[in-house]
Design an enzyme around this catalytic site. Structure first.
Site, PDB file in Angstrom:
ATOM      1  N   HIS A   1      -4.343   8.414  -5.120  1.00  0.00           N
ATOM      2  CA  HIS A   1      -4.908   6.649  -6.222  1.00  0.00           C
ATOM      3  C   HIS A   1      -4.253   6.825  -7.904  1.00  0.00           C
ATOM      4  O   HIS A   1      -4.327   7.821  -8.324  1.00  0.00           O
ATOM      5  CB  HIS A   1      -5.330   5.906  -5.983  1.00  0.00           C
ATOM      6  CG  HIS A   1      -4.913   5.322  -4.975  1.00  0.00           C
ATOM      7  ND1 HIS A   1      -4.354   3.689  -4.920  1.00  0.00           N
ATOM      8  CD2 HIS A   1      -5.988   5.262  -3.451  1.00  0.00           C
ATOM      9  CE1 HIS A   1      -4.504   3.274  -2.646  1.00  0.00           C
ATOM     10  NE2 HIS A   1      -4.978   4.784  -2.635  1.00  0.00           N
TER      11      HIS A   1
ATOM     12  N   ARG B   1       1.579   1.100   4.650  1.00  0.00           N
ATOM     13  CA  ARG B   1      -0.037   0.185   5.007  1.00  0.00           C
ATOM     14  C   ARG B   1      -1.114   0.068   3.577  1.00  0.00           C
ATOM     15  O   ARG B   1      -1.307  -1.054   3.305  1.00  0.00           O
ATOM     16  CB  ARG B   1      -0.676   1.113   6.084  1.00  0.00           C
ATOM     17  CG  ARG B   1      -2.150   0.545   6.309  1.00  0.00           C
ATOM     18  CD  ARG B   1      -3.080   1.282   4.826  1.00  0.00           C
ATOM     19  NE  ARG B   1      -3.204   2.264   4.866  1.00  0.00           N
ATOM     20  CZ  ARG B   1      -3.963   2.785   3.474  1.00  0.00           C
ATOM     21  NH1 ARG B   1      -4.993   1.499   3.213  1.00  0.00           N
ATOM     22  NH2 ARG B   1      -4.171   3.437   3.247  1.00  0.00           N
ATOM     23  N   ASP B   2      -0.511   0.732   2.872  1.00  0.00           N
ATOM     24  CA  ASP B   2      -2.008   1.098   1.111  1.00  0.00           C
ATOM     25  C   ASP B   2      -0.057   0.107   1.302  1.00  0.00           C
ATOM     26  O   ASP B   2      -0.562  -0.826  -0.434  1.00  0.00           O
ATOM     27  CB  ASP B   2      -1.846   2.306   0.958  1.00  0.00           C
ATOM     28  CG  ASP B   2      -2.533   2.420   0.077  1.00  0.00           C
ATOM     29  OD1 ASP B   2      -2.884   1.332  -0.911  1.00  0.00           O
ATOM     30  OD2 ASP B   2      -3.350   3.336  -0.215  1.00  0.00           O
TER      31      ASP B   2
ATOM     32  N   SER C   1      -9.869   7.280  -2.904  1.00  0.00           N
ATOM     33  CA  SER C   1      -9.284   5.515  -3.201  1.00  0.00           C
ATOM     34  C   SER C   1      -9.830   4.773  -4.533  1.00  0.00           C
ATOM     35  O   SER C   1      -9.002   4.126  -4.990  1.00  0.00           O
ATOM     36  CB  SER C   1     -10.632   4.380  -2.223  1.00  0.00           C
ATOM     37  OG  SER C   1     -11.392   5.912  -1.049  1.00  0.00           O
TER      38      SER C   1
ATOM     39  N   HIS D   1      -1.427  -4.110   0.729  1.00  0.00           N
ATOM     40  CA  HIS D   1      -2.089  -4.255  -0.880  1.00  0.00           C
ATOM     41  C   HIS D   1      -1.076  -5.389  -2.022  1.00  0.00           C
ATOM     42  O   HIS D   1      -1.172  -6.054  -2.626  1.00  0.00           O
ATOM     43  CB  HIS D   1      -2.873  -3.595  -1.410  1.00  0.00           C
ATOM     44  CG  HIS D   1      -4.007  -2.615  -0.109  1.00  0.00           C
ATOM     45  ND1 HIS D   1      -4.773  -4.027   0.130  1.00  0.00           N
ATOM     46  CD2 HIS D   1      -4.020  -1.756   0.425  1.00  0.00           C
ATOM     47  CE1 HIS D   1      -6.036  -3.056   0.997  1.00  0.00           C
ATOM     48  NE2 HIS D   1      -5.367  -1.959   1.157  1.00  0.00           N
TER      49      HIS D   1
ATOM     50  N   HIS E   1      -5.696  11.928  -0.069  1.00  0.00           N
ATOM     51  CA  HIS E   1      -5.114  10.691   0.022  1.00  0.00           C
ATOM     52  C   HIS E   1      -5.375  10.334  -2.071  1.00  0.00           C
ATOM     53  O   HIS E   1      -6.540  10.297  -1.973  1.00  0.00           O
ATOM     54  CB  HIS E   1      -5.716   9.354   0.399  1.00  0.00           C
ATOM     55  CG  HIS E   1      -5.570   8.101   0.577  1.00  0.00           C
ATOM     56  ND1 HIS E   1      -3.692   7.926   1.767  1.00  0.00           N
ATOM     57  CD2 HIS E   1      -4.936   6.742  -0.599  1.00  0.00           C
ATOM     58  CE1 HIS E   1      -3.952   6.348   1.144  1.00  0.00           C
ATOM     59  NE2 HIS E   1      -4.917   5.994  -0.538  1.00  0.00           N
TER      60      HIS E   1
ATOM     61  N   TYR F   1     -13.185   0.411  -6.170  1.00  0.00           N
ATOM     62  CA  TYR F   1     -11.702   0.998  -4.449  1.00  0.00           C
ATOM     63  C   TYR F   1     -10.680   0.232  -5.539  1.00  0.00           C
ATOM     64  O   TYR F   1     -10.794  -1.189  -5.841  1.00  0.00           O
ATOM     65  CB  TYR F   1     -12.630   0.227  -3.452  1.00  0.00           C
ATOM     66  CG  TYR F   1     -11.855  -0.022  -2.176  1.00  0.00           C
ATOM     67  CD1 TYR F   1     -12.086   0.902  -2.124  1.00  0.00           C
ATOM     68  CD2 TYR F   1     -11.956  -0.691  -1.805  1.00  0.00           C
ATOM     69  CE1 TYR F   1     -11.234   1.601  -0.829  1.00  0.00           C
ATOM     70  CE2 TYR F   1     -11.111  -0.433  -0.286  1.00  0.00           C
ATOM     71  CZ  TYR F   1     -10.996   0.594   0.175  1.00  0.00           C
ATOM     72  OH  TYR F   1     -10.110   0.702   1.428  1.00  0.00           O
TER      73      TYR F   1
END
Length: 336
Positions: free
Chosen positions: A197, A14-15, A168, A18, A195, A286
């Site tokens: 990054h 999913r991520d 995010s 991108h 979650h 983002y």
């Protein structure tokens, strides 16, 4: 020494969408799900990078319809739950019902951290459908801990089984994470997730900070594959948690091999902290804006860092991708 089991939710499919410009094939999904499932990963998320219904010109068009990818994942998995992401306003009840019919067992409903109220009907439908529900408070650095906790409490009242603090932008420091987990723990009766990054190199450290503060669910991506400079790396976190004495149920060698031999070959680029990703982390932008900003920079002859910095100043959030071209055009005019 950890006492409770940490549930890893892998978001490679999913991520990671991108990072491969939404070009996953059914064969990619089959191979990755099979490898993660055999390694003992308990939850695997599969959708367009922007969730159900995200395949659009604005967000990026998928090579293969996400419902076909979800179907392949459900067919392949023997133990892992297959999850889908839904952003209210991007995905609708129609897509959620279709994904449930195909076989998802969990839906993760994501809103901007200050807009939990838009998720009420989606949680309601998800519970009617018998799905496990996860609330996703995106760009969580933008609210102080106590205000974020109030938004989390709304999601709990709507039927969330778990609520996630979502970094995010990959901009949080470990203390930022701990403070937010603490604040949520004071008001929630349900488990908390994190979650992360890696735009500032802190995804693993922040995940550990979340766990130490009481989070029981952590998002990861195998080989780190995700937006910006990627996510908390599944195989690395599994190794770190093993060293710390936490139980994940993941076979370390099998997840290493999945990363090396299955995920690595489908990656367009390695997940590194380059100048643009670092700018995202520094400015709190983002992470999914990265590729769009690079493309706009090339089109208008503008340094993508300047685009990202202006988006940070404007406090742009998910769903405002149209600003990227506007900002690039404005900066180009100023240059000229």
């Amino acid at each position: 020494m950890g006492e409770q089991k940490i549930r890893i939710m892998d978001t490679t499919l999913r991520d990671g969408s991108h990072a491969v410009r939404h070009q996953f094939t059914k064969e990619n999904v089959r191979q990755i799900v099979q490898a993660l499932d055999e390694a003992g990963v308990p939850v695997i998320e599969v959708t367009h990078g922007d969730g159900l219904g995200g395949s659009t010109i604005q967000y990026g068009v998928s090579l293969v319809d996400e419902m076909e990818l979800i179907e392949e994942a459900v067919k392949t998995s023997k133990r892992a739950k297959i999850a889908a992401l839904l952003l209210p306003g991007v995905g609708t009840k129609k897509e959620l019902m279709q994904a449930k019919d195909i076989g998802i067992e969990m839906v993760r409903i994501a809103t901007q951290c200050s807009e939990a109220d838009v998720s009420q009907q989606h949680f309601g439908l998800a519970k009617e459908l018998g799905l496990e529900t996860v609330g996703f408070l995106m760009m969580a650095h933008m609210l102080p801990p106590e205000e974020l906790a109030e938004q989390a409490r709304l999601m709990e009242s709507y039927g969330a089984d778990t609520v996630y603090i979502v970094d995010s932008a990959g901009t949080m420091m470990p203390d930022d994470v701990s403070d937010r987990v603490d604040a949520l723990r004071k008001v929630l009766q349900i488990p908390i997730g994190f979650h992360g990054h890696n735009n500032m190199g802190l995804a693993i450290g922040n995940s550990i900070a979340a766990i130490k503060a009481g989070a029981l669910n952590i998002d990861t991506s195998t080989r780190g594959l995700g937006a910006g400079s990627g996510n908390t790396q599944t195989e690395v976190l599994a190794g770190v948690l093993s060293r710390l004495g936490y139980e994940t149920g993941i076979d370390l060698f099998k997840i290493m091999d999945a990363a090396e031999y299955i995920v690595n070959p489908v990656m367009h680029d390695q997940m590194i902290i380059n100048r643009d990703a670092l700018t995202i982390g520094c400015m709190g932008v983002y992470s999914t804006f990265l590729i769009h900003a690079k493309n706009a920079g090339e089109k208008f002859g503008v340094d993508p860092r300047n685009i990202l910095m202006e988006l940070g100043r404007r406090k742009a959030v998910a769903g405002q991708e149209d600003w990227i071209l506007d900002v690039a055009a404005e900066l180009s005019e100023m240059k000229g």
